[in-house]
Design an enzyme around this catalytic site. Structure first.
Site, mmCIF file in Angstrom:
data_model
loop_
_atom_site.group_PDB
_atom_site.id
_atom_site.type_symbol
_atom_site.label_atom_id
_atom_site.label_comp_id
_atom_site.label_asym_id
_atom_site.label_seq_id
_atom_site.Cartn_x
_atom_site.Cartn_y
_atom_site.Cartn_z
ATOM 1 N N LEU A 80 0.818 -1.213 0.000
ATOM 2 C CA LEU A 80 0.000 0.000 0.000
ATOM 3 C C LEU A 80 0.849 1.259 0.000
ATOM 4 O O LEU A 80 0.440 2.290 -0.533
ATOM 5 C CB LEU A 80 -0.925 0.017 1.219
ATOM 6 N N GLY B 266 7.617 4.166 3.246
ATOM 7 C CA GLY B 266 8.114 5.402 3.827
ATOM 8 C C GLY B 266 9.426 5.178 4.540
ATOM 9 O O GLY B 266 10.037 4.107 4.463
ATOM 10 N N ASP C 163 -0.028 13.310 18.329
ATOM 11 C CA ASP C 163 0.048 13.482 16.874
ATOM 12 C C ASP C 163 -1.314 13.247 16.231
ATOM 13 O O ASP C 163 -1.427 12.527 15.239
ATOM 14 C CB ASP C 163 1.087 12.531 16.277
ATOM 15 N N GLY D 165 9.334 2.173 7.023
ATOM 16 C CA GLY D 165 9.063 0.827 6.561
ATOM 17 C C GLY D 165 7.986 0.832 5.501
ATOM 18 O O GLY D 165 7.819 1.802 4.759
#
Length: 545
Positions: free
Chosen positions: A59, A62, A178, A65
């Site tokens: 999918l 980055g 976050d 991983g």
């Protein structure tokens, strides 16, 4: 969907315990970074026959991983179901395991992504198997799928689900740190929202002064490296609420990351005003208040969004596809994007290298609502301005508003639902007026800010964009910004010294003239004294004669 986890303990941990010597007794437990985060709970390991590797596909990829879509089953006797596996690079494996522990501890909450267990793959190493959210992220819905219409009822439902999850963290003295649209995943044809990405999740007993998070939703006190608490999550909720209502970016995307953070932390920069119901705008402004004490708690947010959800109860109505005028369907599986994962792409501003040329002007979002449909208001957007708003220009104002046939008493109840009993309505996002006797200090502060912003625009002094999930990257970014602030102080001091020098030089001829006049005056006084003395002598001689 059956989500009950494995109860089989890790075989590797069992073998370790059988061959390891007995540990020496300790006098007191040492608090580590994972203290209080399900230290005593074992995450089950998923055997190979429970993962359908032949039907797995990537999918995204980055820095941390990759993420693959796969099929998972509890055992050989169960059917396969869609799942996602998040693999980590070796240097970030500890962060992945820590995130898995957090998710395992919170797996019973309906609005937190569920984890099935750990899985080791021969190609990618250690991974975490979790439920697959087939509608992508909230960010993709708001910014990339503009043909899908949603209503204020859906906004109320999503915010209620988010507040319910955040309230669970805060009740346990934990902070996400976050919260952002990219970490809000959707399923059930966009109606169910679940939080993910707990890499920055921490317990409150830890010293929380590091500037972790994503710049757009980062609270001012976090960037200032001050002590902060759960109220930093509340700030993020306010920004997210604005994004859902406006369906636009809160700040100019050409604004550099350091410039954005500095303006938010020092100049009270907030998203532009929206022409929406004060029931909504009053609350998200209270959430992003500069003073954390003035922000509501997670429990008060949940109370407010519960009232809002009751007022707009049609959050389970299917979203509409404007292209077909039919209920929206589940989107096709996402494809791999070489640029990186949405959750691991850092700030979302610029690239991972040097920041682009900074711009301090904001594009004004233009939220427009169509006519009321099924007791709800559909959120749509006008095209974004093709150029930044320059100083002195007036951006096109928002023409739509969330308005409904509600009584004033109902509106007041909604407005007060999430507001703390002691809190009062805070002022707008504009900076407070400067007292007359402090104007000199204000001018110096403005001059210092201008120097600092110039350093952020300079190719030789501006910092590299930080990676929001990399502690070392954030520390380097903060140190670089602190060095720039100290450099700005030194440049301002040098400027003041030079200004004083030039002022002295400009007054030097006048000073020399003044000295000459004093010397001339002294000379004349001496001459007059001599004349008077001689005159007295002549007078005495005349008297003798």
């Amino acid at each position: 969907m059956d989500t009950s986890p494995h109860s089989k303990p890790s075989s590797s941990s069992a073998s370790q315990s059988s061959h390891s010597p007995s540990p020496a007794p300790v006098t007191a437990p040492r608090k580590t970074r994972d203290s209080g985060l399900c230290m005593t709970q074992d995450i089950p390991e998923i055997p190979t026959h429970c993962i359908d590797n032949l039907n797995s596909h990537q999918l995204g990829r980055g820095t941390y991983g990759i993420v693959e879509k796969t099929r998972y089953r509890r055992s050989r006797n169960h059917e396969y179901r869609p799942a996602a596996i998040k693999y980590s690079s070796p240097i970030h494996l500890a962060t992945l395991i820590r995130e898995a522990k957090v998710m395992w501890a919170l797996r019973d909450h309906s609005n937190i992504i569920k984890i099935y267990g750990l899985y080791r793959d021969a190609r990618h190493g250690q991974g975490v198997v979790m439920e697959y959210m087939d509608c992508g992220s909230m960010s993709e819905l708001i910014y990339d799928r503009k043909s899908i219409d949603y209503t204020i009822d859906h906004v109320a439902s999503w915010l209620y689900q988010m507040a319910s999850a955040v309230n669970t963290f805060h009740r346990n003295d934990q902070v996400h740190r976050d919260l952002k649209l990219q970490n809000m995943l959707l399923c059930d044809r966009y109606r169910t929202m679940k939080l993910c990405d707990f890499g920055t999740f921490t317990a409150m007993h830890q010293s929380m002064t590091s500037n972790r998070g994503t710049p757009i939703t980062m609270a001012p006190e976090v960037f200032r490296c001050e002590e902060y608490n759960q109220k930093s999550d509340i700030y993020s909720i306010g920004i997210i609420m604005w994004q859902m209502i406006a369906r636009n970016h809160p700040y100019n995307r050409n604004l550099s990351v350091p410039g954005l953070l500095y303006n938010v932390a020092t100049a009270s920069l907030r998203p532009p005003e929206l022409d929406c119901n004060p029931i909504l705008s009053d609350f998200y402004k209270q959430c992003w208040h500069d003073d954390p004490v003035s922000r509501p708690t997670a429990a008060e947010c949940l109370q407010y969004f519960t009232a809002l959800k009751t007022e707009y109860p049609n959050g389970n109505v299917p979203l509409a596809d404007a292209n077909t005028n039919r209920p929206v369907e589940t989107p096709p599986p996402r494809v791999h994007r070489p640029s990186g994962l949405g959750s691991a792409s850092g700030s979302g501003l610029g690239t991972n290298g040097r920041t682009p040329t900074a711009s301090n002007h904001l594009n004004a979002p233009q939220a427009v609502n169509t006519h009321r449909r099924n007791r709800s208001e559909t959120i749509q957007m006008k095209p974004e301005l093709p150029y930044p708003v320059m100083p002195g220009e007036v951006a096109a104002s928002s023409s739509g508003a969330f308005r409904g046939p509600r009584s004033q008493s109902e509106a007041k109840n909604l407005r007060d639902a999430g507001r703390s009993q002691s809190g009062q309505r805070h002022p707008h996002r504009n900076a407070p007026p400067i007292p007359i006797d402090d104007r000199r200090d204000s001018n110096e502060s403005n001059e210092k800010d201008a120097i600092f912003m110039e350093l952020l625009r300079n190719d030789d002094t501006r910092p590299v964009d930080p990676d929001a999930r990399d502690e070392a990257s954030l520390d380097i970014f903060h140190q670089h910004c602190s060095s720039n602030k100290e450099y700005a102080d030194a440049l301002l001091l040098k400027k003041e010294v030079l200004r004083a020098k030039h002022e002295l030089l400009s007054r030097w001829p006048q000073h020399q003239r003044h000295v000459e006049l004093l010397e001339r005056q002294n000379y004349l006084e001496q001459e007059i004294a001599k004349l008077e003395y001689n005159s007295d002598d002549d007078f005495s001689i005349t008297e003798r004669l």
